[in-house]
Design a protein around this motif. Structure first.
Motif, PDB file in Angstrom:
ATOM      1  N   SER A 157       0.734  -1.192   0.054  1.00 19.14           N
ATOM      2  CA  SER A 157       0.094  -0.079  -0.063  1.00 19.14           C
ATOM      3  C   SER A 157       0.963   1.156  -0.216  1.00 19.14           C
ATOM      4  O   SER A 157       1.845   1.425   0.653  1.00 19.14           O
ATOM      5  CB  SER A 157      -1.037  -0.099   1.289  1.00 19.14           C
ATOM      6  OG  SER A 157      -0.337   0.360   2.329  1.00 19.14           O
ATOM      7  N   LEU A 158       0.377   2.214  -0.844  1.00 20.04           N
ATOM      8  CA  LEU A 158       1.155   3.393  -0.789  1.00 20.04           C
ATOM      9  C   LEU A 158       0.072   4.527  -0.485  1.00 20.04           C
ATOM     10  O   LEU A 158      -0.873   4.510  -1.291  1.00 20.04           O
ATOM     11  CB  LEU A 158       1.813   3.605  -2.271  1.00 20.04           C
ATOM     12  CG  LEU A 158       2.879   2.637  -2.622  1.00 20.04           C
ATOM     13  CD1 LEU A 158       3.008   3.175  -4.127  1.00 20.04           C
ATOM     14  CD2 LEU A 158       3.930   2.664  -1.639  1.00 20.04           C
ATOM     15  N   ASP A 159       0.443   5.580   0.450  1.00 21.31           N
ATOM     16  CA  ASP A 159      -0.531   6.703   0.717  1.00 21.31           C
ATOM     17  C   ASP A 159       0.358   7.789   0.444  1.00 21.31           C
ATOM     18  O   ASP A 159       1.323   8.344   1.326  1.00 21.31           O
ATOM     19  CB  ASP A 159      -0.965   6.437   2.270  1.00 21.31           C
ATOM     20  CG  ASP A 159      -1.811   7.644   2.594  1.00 21.31           C
ATOM     21  OD1 ASP A 159      -1.880   8.578   1.713  1.00 21.31           O
ATOM     22  OD2 ASP A 159      -2.633   7.512   3.300  1.00 21.31           O
ATOM     23  N   ILE A 160      -0.073   8.665  -0.689  1.00 23.96           N
ATOM     24  CA  ILE A 160       0.854   9.562  -1.104  1.00 23.96           C
ATOM     25  C   ILE A 160      -0.264  10.989  -0.937  1.00 23.96           C
ATOM     26  O   ILE A 160      -1.244  10.847  -1.325  1.00 23.96           O
ATOM     27  CB  ILE A 160       1.267   9.527  -2.471  1.00 23.96           C
ATOM     28  CG1 ILE A 160       2.445   8.465  -2.609  1.00 23.96           C
ATOM     29  CG2 ILE A 160       1.977  11.006  -2.751  1.00 23.96           C
ATOM     30  CD1 ILE A 160       1.928   7.222  -2.956  1.00 23.96           C
ATOM     31  N   ARG A 161       0.462  11.969  -0.229  1.00 22.84           N
ATOM     32  CA  ARG A 161       0.054  13.162  -0.117  1.00 22.84           C
ATOM     33  C   ARG A 161       0.776  14.376  -0.627  1.00 22.84           C
ATOM     34  O   ARG A 161       1.912  14.365  -0.510  1.00 22.84           O
ATOM     35  CB  ARG A 161      -0.407  13.590   1.390  1.00 22.84           C
ATOM     36  CG  ARG A 161      -1.353  14.990   1.427  1.00 22.84           C
ATOM     37  CD  ARG A 161      -1.228  15.125   3.211  1.00 22.84           C
ATOM     38  NE  ARG A 161      -1.687  16.574   3.397  1.00 22.84           N
ATOM     39  CZ  ARG A 161      -2.596  16.992   4.163  1.00 22.84           C
ATOM     40  NH1 ARG A 161      -3.133  15.853   4.918  1.00 22.84           N
ATOM     41  NH2 ARG A 161      -3.023  18.288   4.611  1.00 22.84           N
ATOM     42  N   ALA A 162      -0.001  15.098  -1.661  1.00 18.97           N
ATOM     43  CA  ALA A 162       0.822  16.417  -2.200  1.00 18.97           C
ATOM     44  C   ALA A 162       0.160  17.572  -1.519  1.00 18.97           C
ATOM     45  O   ALA A 162      -1.228  17.681  -1.938  1.00 18.97           O
ATOM     46  CB  ALA A 162       0.528  16.293  -3.613  1.00 18.97           C
TER      47      ALA A 162
END
Length: 144
Positions: free
Chosen positions: A78-83
């Motif tokens: 799982s990857l949780d990416i916030r920009a």
């Protein structure tokens, strides 16, 4: 590779006008935009160029990171990416003042150092990162 299209219909002045951004290629939606809500803390149900850039950057980065994890011998679970994209004053007008990419990931087959290397490489090689080279991009990446 295909070209993707969005269009904006705008009516009125900057301060009193508003518009609709249409995601034309996908047809998934049309979203309201206005400068007063762009500059406010509460977006009030409208989007902004900065939010759309954040969406593009976080999704592009996720794809690039998943590819590089695989190339390094890992498997992303799982990857949780916030920009977070910031807007500030410029002369004249405004400019993007920074982007913070925050990544939390579950990855099999890579240790923290290996993950840090691919996370940095993904930041540098993601097409959206490349397009935004005039903006300072900060990365905070960690395994969970």
């Amino acid at each position: 590779m295909p070209t993707r299209t969005a269009r904006t219909a705008w009516n009125g002045t900057l301060e009193k006008g508003s518009g609709q951004v249409e995601l034309t290629s996908s047809g998934v939606g049309t979203f309201e935009v206005s400068f007063p809500k762009r500059a406010a803390e509460d977006a009030g149900g409208t989007t902004s160029p900065e939010e759309l850039i954040a969406a593009a950057h976080s999704s592009c980065y996720a794809m690039q990171l998943s590819a590089l994890i695989g190339e390094a011998g890992g498997t992303p679970q799982s990857l949780d990416i916030r920009a977070d994209v910031s807007l500030g004053p410029d002369d004249p007008g405004f400019k993007l003042t920074g982007i913070v990419l925050t990544v939390r990931a579950e990855v099999d087959g890579l240790d923290a150092a290996g993950f840090a290397r691919v996370a940095q490489a993904a930041k540098e090689s993601c097409p959206v990162s490349k397009a935004l080279t005039g903006v300072a991009i900060t990365l905070d990446a960690a395994l969970e």
